[in-house]
Design an enzyme around this catalytic site. Structure first.
Site, PDB file in Angstrom:
ATOM      1  CD  GLU A 271      -2.681  -1.018   2.624  1.00 43.96           C
ATOM      2  OE1 GLU A 271      -3.493  -0.083   2.748  1.00 43.96           O
ATOM      3  OE2 GLU A 271      -2.447  -1.849   3.519  1.00 43.96           O
ATOM      4  NE  ARG A 486       3.417  -8.635  10.005  1.00 45.46           N
ATOM      5  CZ  ARG A 486       2.893  -7.484  10.425  1.00 45.46           C
ATOM      6  NH1 ARG A 486       1.632  -7.420  10.786  1.00 45.46           N
ATOM      7  NH2 ARG A 486       3.635  -6.399  10.479  1.00 45.46           N
ATOM      8  CE  LYS A 496       2.073   1.107   5.903  1.00 47.51           C
ATOM      9  NZ  LYS A 496       1.072   0.690   4.919  1.00 47.51           N
TER      10      LYS A 496
END
Length: 785
Positions: A271, A486, A496
């Site tokens: 993204e 992950r 973020k």
């Protein structure tokens, strides 16, 4: 009452309550331990720490000659005996020397009193032991007898703390082999046989020299080509467990193979609303690496379906980081490339009775047990008209959504396919006021690009059912979604939103602040891309989520920089030294090897003049025991010069602070070899050096210790991640001195400053003033958590 007091005393010494109660049952042992504790408290004048308490228990339980109790307690309480090996030697000594008096000099020599074993010595001893057994270690991995390594290190360092040796062995073995694999948990005879078969009975020497040992020590390319991933072959999607086969599947797969030619196709789909971080490095390596290992292609596809949060700088930075890690996309694409097709498919979904327009508000759609929509059975024709009205801007944001008729694996019902957003898109402008969601877009974009393996992290496993359902509902080619674990790091924040908070509060400068674990930050700090890729290879491709310690990443950085960063000399806190009998009328030119271990890589030249600068910490007027650098009566060598300097005079300022030293020099071969050689600079450049520590974690230089490994976890840090910041995570040295060999360095050039660490030129550098970031220290700090 006395028993209760003794129980409390024994537990305060470090015994468990059960062990303390067992001790109380032995009256002779209890009496001797009470007496030992009483005498120790009188010597210390304070409470007894647990390490001392455990030694006192060992003394009381093993001492047979009670006459020696006071003698041995005094050594333990004063910390002259502070390890189990010393205590064992002391007990053996008093047993074999029953007559009075005890020769204390002989006793202390036999018990290692005053012997200091440094962490560096332990590291070197363990490293030597591992190197001796490295071939066997690489073959047997965690089935190797690690006690052998500890025993050999102990044989070299008799008085070392056994726990420190074990910790060092564990750390170095983990660094060499990586985390344990399933095979490491099997019975030894099975694994040993399998290892021999896997390496085709190559000798252990060949295994090491080829660098292809087994599993985690293979390169990522080798892992991805090998048996580590049991992925389907292109066109054989239907062989994957859980893949949904319809009457159209085989024909669609045939068409897929005609288009791709049986080529492996992957995609990396970030993204564009933030900077990539260390976890993305694994995704980049996995997607691009799997395609590369199988002669396939990988798309870089931006998931640009949320125009509110997307910025041009993020698109650019993501492309830069992919290229920096060494990968070239087959093609850069955008979800917005397919907006027209996605809209047409949404209309078709409504026509098939598999989607509807809903008016439930966003808060009503959250969670996994939402109530069914009262508009779920709305007529298809009505939903078509309403969806067209959504596209034409006749609904406000949140007033209407398009939802798909399915229940996902996590129980969430009817995920949203389209929502209204009156935000111009960076590529399509004002053309659209409705935008598709991830659940709707991702699988269809994969289908359009004929992706063979849609690789995603494990949190998307709950979306697999909607992935297959949507492709099959529209009768289009259906790729296979594969999930993997992950990669996370302890003592790091990668969210973020939280990084934005750090920037906003001034805790860090921006997304590329070298204390962060974004890829731009790691590049700015000086981490080589090869090191990050090697780290990802060591982590491996696992299904389980992996949370690694930062020092393992730093170890990969050292491995690369040791071979690629030329040496230079720099002084951070300088002390002026005047050589009163300098051997020449003018400065000498000294040839310094760029890589001392391999002089074929060339030399650089530095001046050696009558005035040099050394580290202030390399001189002491009153040195403590073990100090080997410059002091009265203790000369030192100057690295690379062939000269030894000896102190003659100390010049102090009005405040009593040492301002300079006057020394004489002699050839190094003209006398006794000095105890140490120190780095120095002469006619240097002045520069700025930024010394970074972790934002969360252990800080050796400033004496701070932060215990929270997971600063983003509110249960671990109730005050929030900002409350646990290391406020001393950046120390700037404004007037550091560096030798002139680096004068032409450019941003991101890397050097090893001898004895100090690895440093990288920061982009803040300008004409006449270089700025260096410390990338990593030369060795892992044994104090770090």
């Amino acid at each position: 009452m006395a028993a209760l007091d003794s129980l409390s005393l024994f537990t305060s010494l470090g015994l468990s309550e059960q062990k303390a109660r067992e001790t109380l049952k032995n009256s002779a042992l209890s009496a001797q331990l009470r007496e030992a504790a009483t005498q120790a408290q009188q010597t210390l004048g304070s409470t007894i720490d647990k390490a001392t308490g455990i030694l006192l228990y060992g003394l009381a339980s093993r001492l047979r000659d009670t006459r020696r109790l006071s003698f041995l307690v005094s050594y333990i309480a004063s910390k002259k005996i502070h390890t189990e090996p010393q205590l064992s030697a002391a007990l053996e000594y008093v047993r074999s020397h029953p007559l009075d008096p005890i020769d204390t000099v002989d006793f202390e020599r036999e018990c290692g009193v005053g012997v200091i074993v440094t962490p560096e010595q332990i590291e070197e001893a363990v490293e030597a032991a591992i190197n001796r057994h490295r071939p066997q270690l690489l073959v047997e991995r965690y089935h190797f007898n690690m006690g052998l390594l500890m025993g050999e290190a102990r044989a070299v360092l008799k008085w070392a703390d056994g726990k420190m040796i074990k910790n060092e062995v564990d750390m170095q073995v983990l660094h060499l082999l990586g985390p344990k694999l399933e095979a490491d948990l099997e019975k030894k005879f099975k694994v040993a046989k399998a290892r021999l078969e896997e390496t085709d009975r190559r000798t252990a020497k060949d295994v090491v020299e080829n660098g292809e040992t087994a599993d985690q020590t293979l390169s990522l390319m080798e892992q991805l080509r090998g048996e580590a991933l049991k992925f389907h072959k292109p066109g054989e999607n239907y062989k994957t467990p859980g893949y949904v086969v319809t009457p159209h599947t085989m024909n669609l797969l045939k068409q897929h193979l005609e288009i791709t030619g049986g080529q492996v196709r992957t995609r990396f789909p970030p993204e564009p609303n933030g900077i990539l971080h260390i976890g993305h490095a694994k995704a980049i390596n996995f997607n691009f690496g799997y395609a590369k290992a199988n002669n396939g292609i990988c798309f870089l596809r931006f998931d640009d379906t949320n125009p509110e949060k997307e910025e041009a700088k993020f698109f650019t930075a993501i492309c830069d980081m992919v290229a920096w890690l060494g990968y070239t996309p087959y093609k850069v694409t955008y979800a917005s490339d397919y907006f027209d097709q996605l809209y047409a498919w949404a209309v078709e979904l409504i026509r098939r009775g598999l989607a509807y327009v809903c008016h439930q508000r966003g808060e009503e759609l959250k969670g996994h047990n939402t109530l069914p929509s009262p508009w779920r059975d709305r007529p298809m024709e009505e939903s078509l008209l309403l969806f067209e009205a959504m596209r034409k801007g006749k609904f406000s944001e949140g007033e209407a959504t398009l939802r798909m008729k399915l229940v996902m694996e996590d129980g969430k019902m009817d995920p949203v396919a389209y929502r209204v957003k009156y935000t111009p898109h960076h590529r399509t402008g004002d053309k659209w006021c409705i935008y598709p969601t991830y659940d709707y877009t991702h699988c269809l974009c994969d289908s359009i690009e004929h992706i063979t393996h849609s690789l995603c992290t494990k949190e998307f496993q709950a979306r697999r059912s909607s992935y297959f359902w949507l492709c099959n509902a529209l009768d289009v080619y259906c790729p296979v979604q594969w999930e993997y674990g992950r990669l996370n790091l302890h003592y790091a924040v990668v969210s973020k939103r939280k990084i934005l908070q750090l920037v906003a509060t001034g805790a860090v400068r921006d997304w590329d602040d070298p204390r962060l674990f974004t890829l731009t930050a790691l590049r700015r700090r000086g981490f080589p891309p090869e090191a990050i890729n090697n780290f990802c290879a060591r982590v491996g491709v696992t299904v389980a989520q992996t949370t690694m310690e930062p020092h393992l990443l730093e170890a990969c950085v050292r491995d690369v920089l040791n071979d690629t960063a030329p040496r230079a000399m720099a002084v951070l806190e300088s002390l002026r030294v005047i050589i009163t009998n300098f051997p020449a009328a003018k400065s000498l030119d000294i040839q310094v090897p760029n890589f001392p271990a391999d002089e074929t890589k060339g030399f650089h030249q530095v001046p050696f003049a009558p005035i040099v600068f050394i580290e202030r910490t390399d001189f002491k007027e009153e040195p403590e025991p073990g100090f080997k650098r410059l002091a009265w009566g203790q000369p030192v060598g100057l690295r690379h010069t062939g000269y030894v300097i000896e102190l003659q005079h100390v010049v102090k300022g009005p405040s009593g602070c040492v301002e300079s030293l006057e020394v004489t020099c002699r050839r190094a071969d003209a006398g006794e070899k000095p105890k140490a050689f120190i780095h120095w600079v002469s006619q240097p450049l002045m520069c700025e050096v930024r010394l970074y520590e972790r934002l969360w974690g252990y800080d050796l230089h400033f004496g701070c210790r932060f215990q929270h490994k997971n600063p983003e976890d509110p249960t671990e840090v109730p005050g929030g991640f900002l409350s646990d910041l290391n406020l001393a995570s950046l120390h700037v040295v404004d007037a550091a001195l560096v030798d002139c060999s680096v004068a032409l360095a450019k941003p991101f050039d890397k050097f090893q400053f001898e004895r100090l660490g690895y440093f990288s030129v920061d982009p803040d550098s300008h004409q006449g003033k270089l700025v260096f970031n410390r990338t990593v220290t030369l060795k892992e700090d044994p104090g770090k958590v």
